[in-house]
Design a protein around this motif. Structure first.
Motif, PDB file in Angstrom:
ATOM      1  N   ALA A   1       0.831  -1.200   0.000  1.00 33.07           N
ATOM      2  CA  ALA A   1       0.000   0.000   0.000  1.00 33.07           C
ATOM      3  C   ALA A   1       0.870   1.256   0.000  1.00 33.07           C
ATOM      4  O   ALA A   1       0.577   2.232  -0.712  1.00 33.07           O
ATOM      5  CB  ALA A   1      -0.926  -0.006   1.211  1.00 33.07           C
ATOM      6  N   ALA A   2       1.935   1.241   0.795  1.00 32.91           N
ATOM      7  CA  ALA A   2       2.832   2.402   0.845  1.00 32.91           C
ATOM      8  C   ALA A   2       3.528   2.623  -0.487  1.00 32.91           C
ATOM      9  O   ALA A   2       3.673   3.763  -0.948  1.00 32.91           O
ATOM     10  CB  ALA A   2       3.855   2.209   1.962  1.00 32.91           C
ATOM     11  N   ASP A   3       3.947   1.538  -1.126  1.00 35.36           N
ATOM     12  CA  ASP A   3       4.634   1.653  -2.420  1.00 35.36           C
ATOM     13  C   ASP A   3       3.754   2.319  -3.464  1.00 35.36           C
ATOM     14  O   ASP A   3       4.246   3.022  -4.360  1.00 35.36           O
ATOM     15  CB  ASP A   3       5.068   0.272  -2.911  1.00 35.36           C
ATOM     16  CG  ASP A   3       6.222  -0.309  -2.116  1.00 35.36           C
ATOM     17  OD1 ASP A   3       6.883   0.448  -1.383  1.00 35.36           O
ATOM     18  OD2 ASP A   3       6.460  -1.534  -2.220  1.00 35.36           O
TER      19      ASP A   3
ATOM     20  N   LEU B   1       2.088  -0.955  13.373  1.00 33.28           N
ATOM     21  CA  LEU B   1       1.951   0.357  12.740  1.00 33.28           C
ATOM     22  C   LEU B   1       2.992   1.325  13.276  1.00 33.28           C
ATOM     23  O   LEU B   1       3.542   2.147  12.523  1.00 33.28           O
ATOM     24  CB  LEU B   1       0.545   0.907  12.962  1.00 33.28           C
ATOM     25  CG  LEU B   1      -0.595   0.131  12.300  1.00 33.28           C
ATOM     26  CD1 LEU B   1      -1.937   0.781  12.642  1.00 33.28           C
ATOM     27  CD2 LEU B   1      -0.413   0.041  10.792  1.00 33.28           C
ATOM     28  N   ALA B   2       3.289   1.232  14.563  1.00 30.81           N
ATOM     29  CA  ALA B   2       4.287   2.120  15.154  1.00 30.81           C
ATOM     30  C   ALA B   2       5.665   1.884  14.547  1.00 30.81           C
ATOM     31  O   ALA B   2       6.425   2.838  14.311  1.00 30.81           O
ATOM     32  CB  ALA B   2       4.322   1.933  16.665  1.00 30.81           C
ATOM     33  N   THR B   3       6.007   0.617  14.267  1.00 32.34           N
ATOM     34  CA  THR B   3       7.325   0.335  13.682  1.00 32.34           C
ATOM     35  C   THR B   3       7.459   0.938  12.296  1.00 32.34           C
ATOM     36  O   THR B   3       8.571   1.224  11.844  1.00 32.34           O
ATOM     37  CB  THR B   3       7.581  -1.183  13.593  1.00 32.34           C
ATOM     38  OG1 THR B   3       6.652  -1.782  12.690  1.00 32.34           O
ATOM     39  CG2 THR B   3       7.476  -1.836  14.959  1.00 32.34           C
ATOM     40  N   ARG B   4       6.321   1.160  11.629  1.00 35.06           N
ATOM     41  CA  ARG B   4       6.338   1.770  10.302  1.00 35.06           C
ATOM     42  C   ARG B   4       6.028   3.274  10.352  1.00 35.06           C
ATOM     43  O   ARG B   4       5.868   3.906   9.316  1.00 35.06           O
ATOM     44  CB  ARG B   4       5.327   1.075   9.381  1.00 35.06           C
ATOM     45  CG  ARG B   4       5.779  -0.299   8.903  1.00 35.06           C
ATOM     46  CD  ARG B   4       4.777  -0.915   7.945  1.00 35.06           C
ATOM     47  NE  ARG B   4       5.358  -2.014   7.203  1.00 35.06           N
ATOM     48  CZ  ARG B   4       5.958  -1.897   6.014  1.00 35.06           C
ATOM     49  NH1 ARG B   4       6.067  -0.712   5.443  1.00 35.06           N
ATOM     50  NH2 ARG B   4       6.446  -2.958   5.403  1.00 35.06           N
ATOM     51  N   GLY B   5       5.935   3.815  11.545  1.00 36.02           N
ATOM     52  CA  GLY B   5       5.655   5.239  11.678  1.00 36.02           C
ATOM     53  C   GLY B   5       4.239   5.616  11.301  1.00 36.02           C
ATOM     54  O   GLY B   5       3.974   6.761  10.910  1.00 36.02           O
ATOM     55  N   LEU B   6       3.284   4.677  11.468  1.00 33.60           N
ATOM     56  CA  LEU B   6       1.914   4.898  11.015  1.00 33.60           C
ATOM     57  C   LEU B   6       0.908   5.023  12.157  1.00 33.60           C
ATOM     58  O   LEU B   6      -0.272   5.260  11.900  1.00 33.60           O
ATOM     59  CB  LEU B   6       1.479   3.748  10.105  1.00 33.60           C
ATOM     60  CG  LEU B   6       2.299   3.530   8.833  1.00 33.60           C
ATOM     61  CD1 LEU B   6       1.848   2.257   8.124  1.00 33.60           C
ATOM     62  CD2 LEU B   6       2.178   4.732   7.915  1.00 33.60           C
ATOM     63  N   ALA B   7       1.363   4.879  13.398  1.00 33.46           N
ATOM     64  CA  ALA B   7       0.429   4.870  14.523  1.00 33.46           C
ATOM     65  C   ALA B   7       0.057   6.262  15.006  1.00 33.46           C
ATOM     66  O   ALA B   7      -0.910   6.419  15.759  1.00 33.46           O
ATOM     67  CB  ALA B   7       1.010   4.059  15.682  1.00 33.46           C
TER      68      ALA B   7
ATOM     69  N   THR C   1      -2.746  13.994  10.987  1.00 34.88           N
ATOM     70  CA  THR C   1      -4.190  14.186  11.102  1.00 34.88           C
ATOM     71  C   THR C   1      -4.873  12.886  10.718  1.00 34.88           C
ATOM     72  O   THR C   1      -4.307  12.059   9.989  1.00 34.88           O
ATOM     73  CB  THR C   1      -4.713  15.302  10.182  1.00 34.88           C
ATOM     74  OG1 THR C   1      -4.593  14.879   8.812  1.00 34.88           O
ATOM     75  CG2 THR C   1      -3.953  16.612  10.390  1.00 34.88           C
ATOM     76  N   LYS C   2      -6.093  12.716  11.170  1.00 33.04           N
ATOM     77  CA  LYS C   2      -6.824  11.505  10.806  1.00 33.04           C
ATOM     78  C   LYS C   2      -7.141  11.475   9.317  1.00 33.04           C
ATOM     79  O   LYS C   2      -7.167  10.404   8.704  1.00 33.04           O
ATOM     80  CB  LYS C   2      -8.107  11.396  11.644  1.00 33.04           C
ATOM     81  CG  LYS C   2      -7.828  11.105  13.105  1.00 33.04           C
ATOM     82  CD  LYS C   2      -9.094  10.868  13.900  1.00 33.04           C
ATOM     83  CE  LYS C   2      -8.737  10.547  15.345  1.00 33.04           C
ATOM     84  NZ  LYS C   2      -9.906  10.222  16.164  1.00 33.04           N
ATOM     85  N   GLU C   3      -7.375  12.636   8.730  1.00 31.30           N
ATOM     86  CA  GLU C   3      -7.673  12.689   7.300  1.00 31.30           C
ATOM     87  C   GLU C   3      -6.495  12.227   6.463  1.00 31.30           C
ATOM     88  O   GLU C   3      -6.675  11.658   5.384  1.00 31.30           O
ATOM     89  CB  GLU C   3      -8.068  14.120   6.904  1.00 31.30           C
ATOM     90  CG  GLU C   3      -9.482  14.507   7.262  1.00 31.30           C
ATOM     91  CD  GLU C   3     -10.516  13.711   6.477  1.00 31.30           C
ATOM     92  OE1 GLU C   3     -10.322  13.503   5.266  1.00 31.30           O
ATOM     93  OE2 GLU C   3     -11.502  13.265   7.095  1.00 31.30           O
ATOM     94  N   GLU C   4      -5.282  12.445   6.954  1.00 32.33           N
ATOM     95  CA  GLU C   4      -4.082  12.092   6.194  1.00 32.33           C
ATOM     96  C   GLU C   4      -3.538  10.721   6.548  1.00 32.33           C
ATOM     97  O   GLU C   4      -2.529  10.290   5.988  1.00 32.33           O
ATOM     98  CB  GLU C   4      -3.001  13.150   6.428  1.00 32.33           C
ATOM     99  CG  GLU C   4      -3.391  14.536   5.917  1.00 32.33           C
ATOM    100  CD  GLU C   4      -2.390  15.600   6.315  1.00 32.33           C
ATOM    101  OE1 GLU C   4      -1.517  15.317   7.158  1.00 32.33           O
ATOM    102  OE2 GLU C   4      -2.483  16.711   5.769  1.00 32.33           O
ATOM    103  N   SER C   5      -4.189  10.013   7.458  1.00 31.94           N
ATOM    104  CA  SER C   5      -3.675   8.715   7.890  1.00 31.94           C
ATOM    105  C   SER C   5      -3.714   7.704   6.753  1.00 31.94           C
ATOM    106  O   SER C   5      -4.755   7.528   6.104  1.00 31.94           O
ATOM    107  CB  SER C   5      -4.504   8.182   9.062  1.00 31.94           C
ATOM    108  OG  SER C   5      -4.046   6.896   9.449  1.00 31.94           O
ATOM    109  N   PRO C   6      -2.602   6.994   6.507  1.00 31.48           N
ATOM    110  CA  PRO C   6      -2.594   5.943   5.479  1.00 31.48           C
ATOM    111  C   PRO C   6      -3.324   4.680   5.908  1.00 31.48           C
ATOM    112  O   PRO C   6      -3.529   3.785   5.094  1.00 31.48           O
ATOM    113  CB  PRO C   6      -1.100   5.654   5.267  1.00 31.48           C
ATOM    114  CG  PRO C   6      -0.363   6.708   6.006  1.00 31.48           C
ATOM    115  CD  PRO C   6      -1.262   7.197   7.087  1.00 31.48           C
TER     116      PRO C   6
END
Length: 243
Positions: free
Chosen positions: A93-95, A122-128, A132-137
């Protein structure tokens, strides 16, 4: 604004669900986002499997939570060998720069460990902790109210969806519990009560609807303001929206 097309377990109408082939196809078909279900293996890995058992989707039998990642990796998932881990799907998904909707499945033998492990990953990938919530992957969903509450407690910045099979009396006016950001009714619910989307919007809650493949349902969702539309056939759904 048209609904965003979310590939339900990938382009699962055309490829085996929860496989890289299904997600690659979904991206090729122009999906705006991806969706997966997650369960914990015996040795603590999050894998993308919908059912409690592997019987329906593999060439073997067994309960996901009693099998190790190594054991699950030996199975044939509709022609693809090896279970898809959530970590691998997050990478895909990130790619491609597409959001991922993650549904935690319940009830399970490991209970709240599912959400704890999810937030850790998610924290290990910097996603936690998105800005903003709108920008969350990543968006986290569940039919379990306890699961959604756990996610809010563990990672307050992550957006959440409370999935619904029916409207509880206390939610008919469009409100949600304070730990749920968005509502997740089935398309069958919206056929019966299409005005629910507007009532939820009045309370600041966008709507994620599942699972929408019939063109008439796609048009219904577009007409009443559904924000995210989960579908097994992203290309066909997008074609319907383009009419």
């Amino acid at each position: 604004m048209q609904p965003a097309v979310v590939a339900h377990r990938g382009a699962s109408a055309h490829a085996a669900e929860h496989t890289l082939a299904a997600y690659d196809l979904a991206i090729a078909q122009g999906a705006d986002a991806l969706e997966c279900d997650v369960r914990l293996t015996r040795d603590g890995h999050l894998v993308c499997v919908h059912d409690r058992r592997v019987d329906r989707t593999t060439n073997a039998k067994g309960v996901v939570s009693t099998l190790s990642l190594a054991e699950l990796s030996l199975l044939d998932y509709g022609g693809e060998i090896g279970v898809l881990t959530l970590d691998a799907l997050l990478g895909l998904a990130a790619d491609h720069g597409v959001p991922l909707f993650v549904e935690t499945k319940h009830p399970v033998r490991y209970g709240g460990q599912v959400e704890a492990r999810l937030v850790e990953l998610l924290a290990t990938r910097g996603l936690a902790r998105p800005s903003t919530k709108e920008e969350s992957p990543v968006v986290v969903m569940s039919f379990s109210t306890l699961a959604v509450r756990r996610v809010r407690a563990l990672a307050p910045r992550l957006p959440t969806v409370l999935l619904l099979t029916q409207l509880w009396p206390t939610l008919r006016d469009g409100t949600l519990p304070p730990w749920a950001d968005h509502t997740g009714p089935s398309v069958a619910m919206l056929r019966r009560d299409p005005e629910y989307v507007a009532r939820a919007a009045d309370h600041g809650h966008a709507t994620y609807t599942w699972t929408v493949d019939d063109p008439a349902d796609v048009e219904l969702c577009a007409g009443i303001g559904v924000r995210w539309l989960a579908t097994n056939a992203p290309a066909a759904t997008r074609a319907t929206l383009a009419r």
